[in-house]
Enzyme design. Sequence first.
Site, short mmCIF file in Angstrom:
data_model
loop_
_atom_site.label_atom_id
_atom_site.label_comp_id
_atom_site.label_asym_id
_atom_site.label_seq_id
_atom_site.Cartn_x
_atom_site.Cartn_y
_atom_site.Cartn_z
N SER A 252 0.85 -1.19 0.00
CA SER A 252 0.00 0.00 0.00
C SER A 252 0.88 1.23 0.00
CB SER A 252 -0.88 0.01 1.25
OG SER A 252 -0.09 0.33 2.37
N LYS A 253 0.23 2.38 0.04
CA LYS A 253 0.96 3.65 0.00
C LYS A 253 1.99 3.76 1.12
CE LYS A 253 -2.28 6.61 -2.39
NZ LYS A 253 -3.68 6.28 -2.10
N ARG A 254 1.71 3.08 2.23
CA ARG A 254 2.66 3.13 3.35
C ARG A 254 4.04 2.65 2.92
NH1 ARG A 254 2.06 -0.64 6.65
NH2 ARG A 254 0.46 -1.76 5.49
N GLY A 256 5.54 3.34 0.22
CA GLY A 256 6.20 4.25 -0.74
C GLY A 256 5.39 4.32 -2.02
#
Length: 488
Positions: A252-254, A256
């Site tokens: 996920s966006k976490r 990067g």
Amino acid sequence: MNRARVRFAPSPTGYLHVGGARTVLFNWLFARHHGGTFVLRIEDTDVERSTEASVDAIIDSIKWLGLDWDEGPTVGGRYGPYFQSERLDIYREYADRLLSKGYAYPCYCTPDELEEARRAALARGESVGYPGRCRHLSAEERRAFEAEGRKPALRFKVDDGETVVDDLIRGEVRFENRFIDDFVILKSDGYPTYNFAAVVDDTLMEISHIIRGDEHLPNTPKQIMMYRALGFDLPRFAHVSMILGPDRTKLSKRHGATSIGQYRDEGYLPDALVNYLVLLGWAYDATSQIFSREELVEKFSLEKVSKNPAVFDPEKLLWMNGHYLRATDLKTLAALAVEHLARAGLATASPDGREMARIEKIVGLLRERMHTVKDVVTLGDFFFTEKVDYDAEAFEKFLTRDYVPETLREIRRRLAAIDAFTAADVEKVLRGYAAEAGRKAGDIIHPVRVAVTGRAASPGIFEVLELLGRDVTCSRLDAAVARLATGS
Ligand code: GLU
């Protein structure tokens, strides 16, 4: 194989992410390997969340990856339209068919009523699915709801039993139907739900293999029920495993950058991404890592796609990008570098021939150290600025030695006097002076490097100075000496 026809069917509600890009790639490779057809279909039936900007962004990213489709938006094809929002009449027709055959029924429940039923079930500790309220309405009850002005949705009747998905990657996966509620196929506004529209379109578009992410595996039994109810032949299913981040949680966006557009902006090359993405779930053998597109088309097969989750490793992608970067010819690389330089305010967007030639040389010097095209900015900004910003640590380490001011002054004097300012001549000056002064070459080279580039590391300093030219080199040496004199 009989005419392989596969599709990528994005919902245009955001960008193309790593997982979606891998799905495009697997479908594309499968089609190309089998000499089949790759269809792009836009599943824009979620009116609230679908945007044209997303369609454009997804299409741009697929094109940027260098993948093409044979049917779909911008190219057309004889199975169109390829936007689901333009196919509403078709869904209506097949929904009516299910309705008339008793496989579907109208449901008059409002969202509020459904929510209330859900809460009540939760409070009682029961399953929160659709309670089946409208499944057995009498004709009279239906009329009463219609008279109230309620517009029904259509629900599919799920029978008891078991539905087996025979998956090319996962093998047989069994689902007990009692855990599947009667699901909506057509909403009250006339728009189909994903599961229903996908079945209709995959059939009408004669899709032979459905290759998609395994988050859709739980949808597949529902789809299979509809194929059967409509008398359609089943396509083959291939559910590709999930992609995890380095910490083994869902990517996920976490973790990067996850959108393909971000990778482009960060200076990744399409070939590197394609090569990296294919390894997320597919392996040709235990060791091979680098594959050209031609090799991938030749070697790709679903048999070698793993059912285990793939782990996304940004370091490996970076390494692979460096590999492709070094394999790219300098002209191409320079053209790509210009975009990044221009964005950083270091070059104009369309440099003239002379400046392009210079950028080509700079990229040639930096290439060994670059991992992304954007590194031309982070590693080579000093080629494009008037002055340099000294890295504090490098300044402290190499410029504060007591012999440095005198050394820089003398080097500057000699460099100003040589006939030709070539790397070889510059080298002679630096080494000659080191020998005369009884110092190691490094003791001279390091301070000069920091003075003209601002940093402790750079490509070969003689080539760097040649490229910077005599004027810039001398004025930077002057600036360093002046700075040392003021002690600031
Ligand atoms: N529109 C669906 C999605 O974006 C497509 C799933 C499928 O390939 O069937 O996930």
